[in-house]
Motif scaffolding. Structure first.
Motif, PDB file in Angstrom:
ATOM      1  N   ILE A 205       0.348  11.412   4.699  1.00  0.00           N
ATOM      2  CA  ILE A 205      -0.299  10.715   3.573  1.00  0.00           C
ATOM      3  C   ILE A 205      -0.249   9.206   3.613  1.00  0.00           C
ATOM      4  O   ILE A 205      -1.276   8.789   3.657  1.00  0.00           O
ATOM      5  CB  ILE A 205       0.236  11.046   2.219  1.00  0.00           C
ATOM      6  CG1 ILE A 205       0.303  12.473   1.935  1.00  0.00           C
ATOM      7  CG2 ILE A 205      -0.440  10.435   1.142  1.00  0.00           C
ATOM      8  CD1 ILE A 205      -1.039  13.197   1.929  1.00  0.00           C
ATOM      9  N   ASP A 206       1.039   8.719   4.275  1.00  0.00           N
ATOM     10  CA  ASP A 206       0.898   7.336   4.577  1.00  0.00           C
ATOM     11  C   ASP A 206      -0.148   6.907   5.578  1.00  0.00           C
ATOM     12  O   ASP A 206      -0.837   5.742   5.535  1.00  0.00           O
ATOM     13  CB  ASP A 206       2.480   6.913   5.019  1.00  0.00           C
ATOM     14  CG  ASP A 206       3.525   6.960   3.819  1.00  0.00           C
ATOM     15  OD1 ASP A 206       3.031   6.809   2.766  1.00  0.00           O
ATOM     16  OD2 ASP A 206       4.649   7.533   4.327  1.00  0.00           O
TER      17      ASP A 206
ATOM     18  N   VAL B 173      -3.063  12.821  -4.230  1.00  0.00           N
ATOM     19  CA  VAL B 173      -2.109  13.895  -3.916  1.00  0.00           C
ATOM     20  C   VAL B 173      -1.229  14.333  -5.328  1.00  0.00           C
ATOM     21  O   VAL B 173      -0.942  15.222  -5.426  1.00  0.00           O
ATOM     22  CB  VAL B 173      -1.001  13.891  -2.779  1.00  0.00           C
ATOM     23  CG1 VAL B 173      -1.745  13.832  -1.504  1.00  0.00           C
ATOM     24  CG2 VAL B 173      -0.187  12.431  -2.867  1.00  0.00           C
TER      25      VAL B 173
ATOM     26  N   ALA C 249      -2.549   8.521  -1.261  1.00  0.00           N
ATOM     27  CA  ALA C 249      -1.515   8.615  -1.856  1.00  0.00           C
ATOM     28  C   ALA C 249      -1.561   8.741  -3.482  1.00  0.00           C
ATOM     29  O   ALA C 249      -0.572   9.426  -3.970  1.00  0.00           O
ATOM     30  CB  ALA C 249      -0.691   7.346  -1.617  1.00  0.00           C
ATOM     31  N   VAL C 250      -2.562   8.447  -4.065  1.00  0.00           N
ATOM     32  CA  VAL C 250      -2.916   8.601  -5.424  1.00  0.00           C
ATOM     33  C   VAL C 250      -3.450   9.941  -5.635  1.00  0.00           C
ATOM     34  O   VAL C 250      -3.167  10.762  -6.581  1.00  0.00           O
ATOM     35  CB  VAL C 250      -3.673   7.440  -6.191  1.00  0.00           C
ATOM     36  CG1 VAL C 250      -4.110   7.698  -7.746  1.00  0.00           C
ATOM     37  CG2 VAL C 250      -3.207   6.186  -6.007  1.00  0.00           C
TER      38      VAL C 250
ATOM     39  N   LYS D  36      10.377  -4.670 -13.522  1.00  0.00           N
ATOM     40  CA  LYS D  36      10.290  -3.341 -13.017  1.00  0.00           C
ATOM     41  C   LYS D  36      10.038  -2.646 -14.213  1.00  0.00           C
ATOM     42  O   LYS D  36      10.311  -2.877 -15.367  1.00  0.00           O
ATOM     43  CB  LYS D  36      11.727  -3.004 -12.609  1.00  0.00           C
ATOM     44  CG  LYS D  36      12.270  -3.668 -11.409  1.00  0.00           C
ATOM     45  CD  LYS D  36      13.663  -2.964 -10.813  1.00  0.00           C
ATOM     46  CE  LYS D  36      13.865  -3.375  -9.332  1.00  0.00           C
ATOM     47  NZ  LYS D  36      13.862  -4.498  -8.978  1.00  0.00           N
TER      48      LYS D  36
ATOM     49  N   ALA E 170       1.037  -1.302  -0.115  1.00  0.00           N
ATOM     50  CA  ALA E 170      -0.111  -0.048   0.091  1.00  0.00           C
ATOM     51  C   ALA E 170       0.937   1.336  -0.004  1.00  0.00           C
ATOM     52  O   ALA E 170       0.435   2.133  -0.669  1.00  0.00           O
ATOM     53  CB  ALA E 170      -0.775   0.020   1.144  1.00  0.00           C
ATOM     54  N   LEU E 171       1.985   1.176   0.640  1.00  0.00           N
ATOM     55  CA  LEU E 171       3.053   2.475   0.777  1.00  0.00           C
ATOM     56  C   LEU E 171       4.018   2.296  -0.303  1.00  0.00           C
ATOM     57  O   LEU E 171       4.856   3.264  -0.106  1.00  0.00           O
ATOM     58  CB  LEU E 171       3.349   2.599   1.999  1.00  0.00           C
ATOM     59  CG  LEU E 171       2.142   2.554   3.061  1.00  0.00           C
ATOM     60  CD1 LEU E 171       3.079   2.860   4.593  1.00  0.00           C
ATOM     61  CD2 LEU E 171       1.123   3.530   2.952  1.00  0.00           C
ATOM     62  N   ASN E 172       3.955   1.323  -1.279  1.00  0.00           N
ATOM     63  CA  ASN E 172       5.160   1.490  -1.908  1.00  0.00           C
ATOM     64  C   ASN E 172       6.540   1.548  -1.513  1.00  0.00           C
ATOM     65  O   ASN E 172       7.344   2.432  -1.838  1.00  0.00           O
ATOM     66  CB  ASN E 172       5.052   2.618  -3.119  1.00  0.00           C
ATOM     67  CG  ASN E 172       3.627   2.401  -4.170  1.00  0.00           C
ATOM     68  OD1 ASN E 172       3.607   1.260  -4.395  1.00  0.00           O
ATOM     69  ND2 ASN E 172       3.138   3.482  -4.187  1.00  0.00           N
ATOM     70  N   LEU E 173       6.706   0.560  -0.459  1.00  0.00           N
ATOM     71  CA  LEU E 173       7.949   0.555   0.139  1.00  0.00           C
ATOM     72  C   LEU E 173       9.020  -0.216  -0.552  1.00  0.00           C
ATOM     73  O   LEU E 173       9.106  -1.397  -0.299  1.00  0.00           O
ATOM     74  CB  LEU E 173       7.879  -0.013   1.750  1.00  0.00           C
ATOM     75  CG  LEU E 173       6.877   0.934   2.680  1.00  0.00           C
ATOM     76  CD1 LEU E 173       6.819   0.478   3.966  1.00  0.00           C
ATOM     77  CD2 LEU E 173       7.245   2.476   2.639  1.00  0.00           C
ATOM     78  N   GLU E 174       9.323   0.164  -1.730  1.00  0.00           N
ATOM     79  CA  GLU E 174      10.199  -0.483  -2.767  1.00  0.00           C
ATOM     80  C   GLU E 174      11.396  -1.123  -2.035  1.00  0.00           C
ATOM     81  O   GLU E 174      12.292  -0.317  -1.405  1.00  0.00           O
ATOM     82  CB  GLU E 174      10.720   0.391  -3.732  1.00  0.00           C
ATOM     83  CG  GLU E 174      11.618   0.076  -4.782  1.00  0.00           C
ATOM     84  CD  GLU E 174      11.040  -0.745  -5.856  1.00  0.00           C
ATOM     85  OE1 GLU E 174       9.917  -1.047  -5.813  1.00  0.00           O
ATOM     86  OE2 GLU E 174      11.732  -1.561  -6.400  1.00  0.00           O
TER      87      GLU E 174
ATOM     88  N   PHE F  92       9.403   6.264  -5.319  1.00  0.00           N
ATOM     89  CA  PHE F  92       8.475   5.114  -5.450  1.00  0.00           C
ATOM     90  C   PHE F  92       6.937   5.633  -4.999  1.00  0.00           C
ATOM     91  O   PHE F  92       5.941   4.878  -5.216  1.00  0.00           O
ATOM     92  CB  PHE F  92       8.775   3.807  -4.827  1.00  0.00           C
ATOM     93  CG  PHE F  92      10.145   3.480  -5.475  1.00  0.00           C
ATOM     94  CD1 PHE F  92      10.177   2.786  -6.494  1.00  0.00           C
ATOM     95  CD2 PHE F  92      11.358   3.783  -4.697  1.00  0.00           C
ATOM     96  CE1 PHE F  92      11.327   2.355  -7.245  1.00  0.00           C
ATOM     97  CE2 PHE F  92      12.671   3.376  -5.285  1.00  0.00           C
ATOM     98  CZ  PHE F  92      12.556   2.502  -6.422  1.00  0.00           C
ATOM     99  N   LYS F  93       6.689   6.686  -4.418  1.00  0.00           N
ATOM    100  CA  LYS F  93       5.403   7.076  -4.032  1.00  0.00           C
ATOM    101  C   LYS F  93       5.137   7.888  -4.925  1.00  0.00           C
ATOM    102  O   LYS F  93       3.635   8.301  -4.872  1.00  0.00           O
ATOM    103  CB  LYS F  93       5.529   7.780  -2.868  1.00  0.00           C
ATOM    104  CG  LYS F  93       5.887   6.866  -1.502  1.00  0.00           C
ATOM    105  CD  LYS F  93       6.043   7.706  -0.326  1.00  0.00           C
ATOM    106  CE  LYS F  93       6.443   6.642   0.845  1.00  0.00           C
ATOM    107  NZ  LYS F  93       5.338   5.497   1.360  1.00  0.00           N
TER     108      LYS F  93
ATOM    109  N   TYR G  33      17.015   2.893 -11.141  1.00  0.00           N
ATOM    110  CA  TYR G  33      18.146   1.972 -10.600  1.00  0.00           C
ATOM    111  C   TYR G  33      19.365   2.241 -11.583  1.00  0.00           C
ATOM    112  O   TYR G  33      20.518   2.258 -10.844  1.00  0.00           O
ATOM    113  CB  TYR G  33      17.687   0.618 -10.615  1.00  0.00           C
ATOM    114  CG  TYR G  33      16.728   0.504  -9.673  1.00  0.00           C
ATOM    115  CD1 TYR G  33      17.434   0.457  -8.199  1.00  0.00           C
ATOM    116  CD2 TYR G  33      15.433   0.101  -9.713  1.00  0.00           C
ATOM    117  CE1 TYR G  33      16.261   0.285  -7.152  1.00  0.00           C
ATOM    118  CE2 TYR G  33      14.555  -0.524  -8.576  1.00  0.00           C
ATOM    119  CZ  TYR G  33      14.941  -0.198  -7.480  1.00  0.00           C
ATOM    120  OH  TYR G  33      14.087  -0.368  -6.389  1.00  0.00           O
TER     121      TYR G  33
ATOM    122  N   GLU H 278      -3.094   6.523   4.109  1.00  0.00           N
ATOM    123  CA  GLU H 278      -3.239   5.183   3.392  1.00  0.00           C
ATOM    124  C   GLU H 278      -3.567   3.764   4.378  1.00  0.00           C
ATOM    125  O   GLU H 278      -4.204   2.930   3.952  1.00  0.00           O
ATOM    126  CB  GLU H 278      -2.010   4.894   2.626  1.00  0.00           C
ATOM    127  CG  GLU H 278      -1.834   5.698   1.238  1.00  0.00           C
ATOM    128  CD  GLU H 278      -2.782   5.301   0.130  1.00  0.00           C
ATOM    129  OE1 GLU H 278      -3.498   3.959   0.434  1.00  0.00           O
ATOM    130  OE2 GLU H 278      -3.361   6.114  -0.443  1.00  0.00           O
TER     131      GLU H 278
END
Lengths: 91, 199
Positions: A48-49, B115, B112-113, B31, A15-19, B49-50, B39, A52
């Motif tokens: 924002i997190d 914003v 998150a989308v 990816k 959900a938080l895109n913690l890549e 990534f957000k 990368y 989410e």
């Protein structure tokens, strides 16, 4: 509870895109939010997190937070989230 | 006023160039194209990534441009603006957000989308990253038009405000397609690679 914690870690990463993070990288007792203080260990999530995470709890567990002031304690760590979810989940 | 270019970057769906020279991008399966660029450049910026894809494209292009100049991101730059043009703006993210609220049975609007549902966020992200203190704007235009671009850039340099440098150009992402043409422009010919007339 351990299964719920593991699921929750995966859901938070997605959900938080913690890549680049895996569930093993998240200490369930560490702070999710550090309030902008980098000396506090944890995930360092932002506002924002937090929103989410509220959506995640509602979507995945049917929990709608009624009192925003509860959030600070519920979202203190993955472990506190899991505890709250286990007591209040509707799905 | 003469405008000079100090660095130029282009992205297509399968190629990246810096000052006209192709840049090697390592393609890792699973990816996205923009993640592969991230990368390959060796950038360390977890917020990437957000971001929505428009911001990712603009962010990566600005990293290459500013990196080419040896700029330090953390140093405030009071004489810099960032002005971009785009055909679709944030429409790709707008569509993604719409999907989160499309069904009343599955109505979970994503903060998150949400914003990123504004085209100007891309210039804001670049300004935040590189501490550009001048104007920050994204204009929606049908296509990259040389005359329009030149006039926008001319108007963006504000001598009375001391604006002498600008990240400028075209930043487009829609339906998986990337089209970026961005420059560092300046009114100072020192270290420039040529005069810029909009193309």
């Amino acid at each position: 509870m351990s299964e719920l914690i593991e699921n929750l870690k995966n859901e938070i990463i997605e959900a938080l895109n913690l890549e680049g993070m895996s569930p093993a990288d998240i200490d369930e007792n560490a702070a999710l939010f550090n309030g902008g203080d980098p000396s506090v260990a944890g995930l360092g999530l932002d506002s924002i997190d937090a929103l989410e995470l509220i959506v995640l709890m509602e979507r995945n567990y049917g929990i709608k937070l009624k009192n925003a002031s509860e959030g600070k304690e519920i979202f203190r760590s993955v472990a506190t989230m899991a505890e709250y979810i286990s007591k209040n989940r509707t799905k | 006023m003469k405008i000079y270019v100090k660095a130029a970057v282009t992205f297509s769906d399968d190629q990246v160039t810096l000052n006209g020279e192709p840049v090697a991008i390592q393609q890792e399966e699973g990816k996205s194209w923009l993640a592969n660029i991230y990368y390959s450049l060796g950038v360390q910026y977890p917020k990437f990534f957000k971001m929505d894809n428009l911001c990712k494209a603009g962010f990566l292009a600005s990293e290459m441009l500013m990196g080419k100049l040896g700029s330090v991101p953390e140093e405030p730059k009071r004489d810099w603006s960032v002005i971009l043009m785009s055909h679709s703006g944030s429409l790709d993210d707008d569509t993604a957000y719409q999907e989160t609220i499309q069904s009343s049975d599955n109505y979970f609007p994503s903060p998150a989308v949400f914003v990123y549902t504004l085209s100007n966020i891309v210039t804001g992200e670049i300004a935040i990253r590189h501490k550009l203190m001048g104007e920050s704007s994204c204009f929606i235009t049908e296509k990259y038009d040389v005359q329009t671009a030149y006039e926008l850039a001319q108007n963006g340099f504000l001598p009375e405000k001391g604006i002498t440098h600008m990240i400028f150009g075209w930043c487009e992402y829609m339906d998986g397609h990337t089209d970026v043409r961005m420059f560092v422009l300046t009114t100072d010919a020192t270290d420039a690679i040529g005069e810029w007339k909009g193309a």
